[in-house]
Write a protein that holds these residues in place. Structure first.
Motif, mmCIF file in Angstrom:
data_model
loop_
_atom_site.group_PDB
_atom_site.id
_atom_site.type_symbol
_atom_site.label_atom_id
_atom_site.label_comp_id
_atom_site.label_asym_id
_atom_site.label_seq_id
_atom_site.Cartn_x
_atom_site.Cartn_y
_atom_site.Cartn_z
ATOM 1 N N UNK A 41 7.596 -5.630 15.560
ATOM 2 C CA UNK A 41 7.342 -6.539 16.683
ATOM 3 C C UNK A 41 5.985 -7.234 16.536
ATOM 4 N N UNK A 42 4.970 -6.466 16.131
ATOM 5 C CA UNK A 42 3.642 -7.048 15.929
ATOM 6 C C UNK A 42 3.674 -8.115 14.830
ATOM 7 N N UNK A 43 4.381 -7.816 13.749
ATOM 8 C CA UNK A 43 4.476 -8.786 12.662
ATOM 9 C C UNK A 43 5.225 -10.040 13.104
ATOM 10 N N UNK A 44 6.287 -9.876 13.892
ATOM 11 C CA UNK A 44 7.033 -11.036 14.387
ATOM 12 C C UNK A 44 6.163 -11.884 15.318
ATOM 13 N N UNK A 45 5.377 -11.206 16.172
ATOM 14 C CA UNK A 45 4.466 -11.953 17.054
ATOM 15 C C UNK A 45 3.428 -12.736 16.237
ATOM 16 N N UNK A 46 2.888 -12.106 15.207
ATOM 17 C CA UNK A 46 1.913 -12.791 14.355
ATOM 18 C C UNK A 46 2.556 -13.975 13.638
ATOM 19 N N UNK A 47 3.805 -13.793 13.206
ATOM 20 C CA UNK A 47 4.513 -14.889 12.524
ATOM 21 C C UNK A 47 4.722 -16.059 13.467
ATOM 22 N N UNK A 48 5.131 -15.792 14.703
ATOM 23 C CA UNK A 48 5.329 -16.887 15.662
ATOM 24 C C UNK A 48 4.000 -17.574 15.987
ATOM 25 N N UNK A 49 2.927 -16.793 16.123
ATOM 26 C CA UNK A 49 1.614 -17.381 16.377
ATOM 27 C C UNK A 49 1.186 -18.266 15.202
ATOM 28 N N UNK A 50 1.441 -17.798 13.994
ATOM 29 C CA UNK A 50 1.082 -18.581 12.812
ATOM 30 C C UNK A 50 1.919 -19.852 12.716
ATOM 31 N N UNK A 51 3.208 -19.766 13.088
ATOM 32 C CA UNK A 51 4.047 -20.968 13.101
ATOM 33 C C UNK A 51 3.529 -21.973 14.121
ATOM 34 N N UNK A 52 3.158 -21.483 15.295
ATOM 35 C CA UNK A 52 2.618 -22.377 16.326
ATOM 36 C C UNK A 52 1.321 -23.043 15.851
ATOM 37 N N UNK A 53 0.468 -22.232 15.254
ATOM 38 C CA UNK A 53 -0.798 -22.762 14.747
ATOM 39 C C UNK A 53 -0.548 -23.777 13.629
ATOM 40 N N UNK A 54 0.427 -23.489 12.786
ATOM 41 C CA UNK A 54 0.790 -24.406 11.702
ATOM 42 C C UNK A 54 1.294 -25.733 12.259
ATOM 43 N N UNK A 55 2.132 -25.683 13.297
ATOM 44 C CA UNK A 55 2.628 -26.912 13.921
ATOM 45 C C UNK A 55 1.487 -27.715 14.536
ATOM 46 N N UNK A 56 0.580 -27.017 15.186
ATOM 47 C CA UNK A 56 -0.579 -27.682 15.795
ATOM 48 C C UNK A 56 -1.431 -28.350 14.712
ATOM 49 N N UNK A 57 -1.648 -27.661 13.605
ATOM 50 C CA UNK A 57 -2.432 -28.226 12.516
ATOM 51 C C UNK A 57 -1.727 -29.420 11.881
ATOM 52 N N UNK A 58 -0.384 -29.375 11.800
ATOM 53 C CA UNK A 58 0.361 -30.521 11.272
ATOM 54 C C UNK A 58 0.185 -31.733 12.176
ATOM 55 N N UNK A 59 0.216 -31.518 13.495
ATOM 56 C CA UNK A 59 0.014 -32.624 14.433
ATOM 57 C C UNK A 59 -1.397 -33.204 14.287
ATOM 58 N N UNK A 60 -2.376 -32.326 14.168
ATOM 59 C CA UNK A 60 -3.749 -32.800 13.988
ATOM 60 C C UNK A 60 -3.884 -33.590 12.680
ATOM 61 N N UNK A 61 -3.227 -33.103 11.632
ATOM 62 C CA UNK A 61 -3.276 -33.801 10.347
ATOM 63 C C UNK A 61 -2.658 -35.182 10.462
ATOM 64 N N UNK A 62 -1.527 -35.300 11.146
ATOM 65 C CA UNK A 62 -0.904 -36.604 11.343
ATOM 66 C C UNK A 62 -1.817 -37.538 12.133
ATOM 67 N N UNK A 63 -2.472 -37.009 13.160
ATOM 68 C CA UNK A 63 -3.402 -37.830 13.948
ATOM 69 C C UNK A 63 -4.580 -38.287 13.083
ATOM 70 N N UNK A 64 -5.102 -37.388 12.266
ATOM 71 C CA UNK A 64 -6.213 -37.746 11.385
ATOM 72 C C UNK A 64 -5.785 -38.794 10.364
ATOM 73 N N UNK A 65 -4.564 -38.662 9.839
ATOM 74 C CA UNK A 65 -4.076 -39.664 8.883
ATOM 75 C C UNK A 65 -3.949 -41.023 9.550
#
Length: 135
Positions: A41-65
């Motif tokens: 469960x802890x690993x799944x929570x960390x994976x979802x948090x990392x996916x969310x963070x990855x999506x947020x970083x992708x949005x920021x990257x698109x805005x920066x581009x």
């Protein structure tokens, strides 16, 4: 030489005995089913948090581009305007230099020549007047 050879053999044997030994392993306790489920469960929570963070970083990257593209277009616009004004400035300066060169190269010598001719005529009149007075 024999001492070096003997020393290197002793050193080699020490290294082999140290690094060749197997690590002593204690039989580990097997984790319980509850501990495994908590870990999963802890690993799944960390994976979802990392996916969310990855999506947020992708949005920021698109805005920066997008911002980079905008700034590059703005920079090109500014460069175009600047080159336009530099052309106008260079034409203006060359016109001013041409006018000044024409003045100092043609008009000024004519003015100086005319002034010198007047002075020479006045001096000649003065000299003629002096000679006429003496005669």
């Amino acid at each position: 030489m024999k001492l070096r050879f003997a020393l290197s053999i002793v050193l080699l044997m020490t290294c082999v005995s140290l690094f060749g030994q197997q690590g002593k392993s204690n039989p580990a306790q097997k984790p319980t089913l509850q501990e495994l489920s908590i870990t999963i469960n802890n690993q799944q929570n960390e994976i979802t948090e990392l996916h969310d963070e990855n999506d947020c970083l992708k949005q920021q990257l698109e805005e920066f581009e997008k911002e980079v593209v905008f700034l590059k277009s703005r920079e090109d616009f500014i460069d175009d305007k600047l080159s336009h004004w530099l052309v106008i400035l260079s034409i203006t300066i060359s016109a001013i230099v041409t006018i000044l060169g024409g003045f100092f190269g043609i008009v000024a010598p004519l003015i100086i020549k005319r002034r010198n001719e007047k002075k020479m005529a006045e001096r000649m009149k003065f000299i003629i007047k002096l000679f006429d007075d003496k005669i």
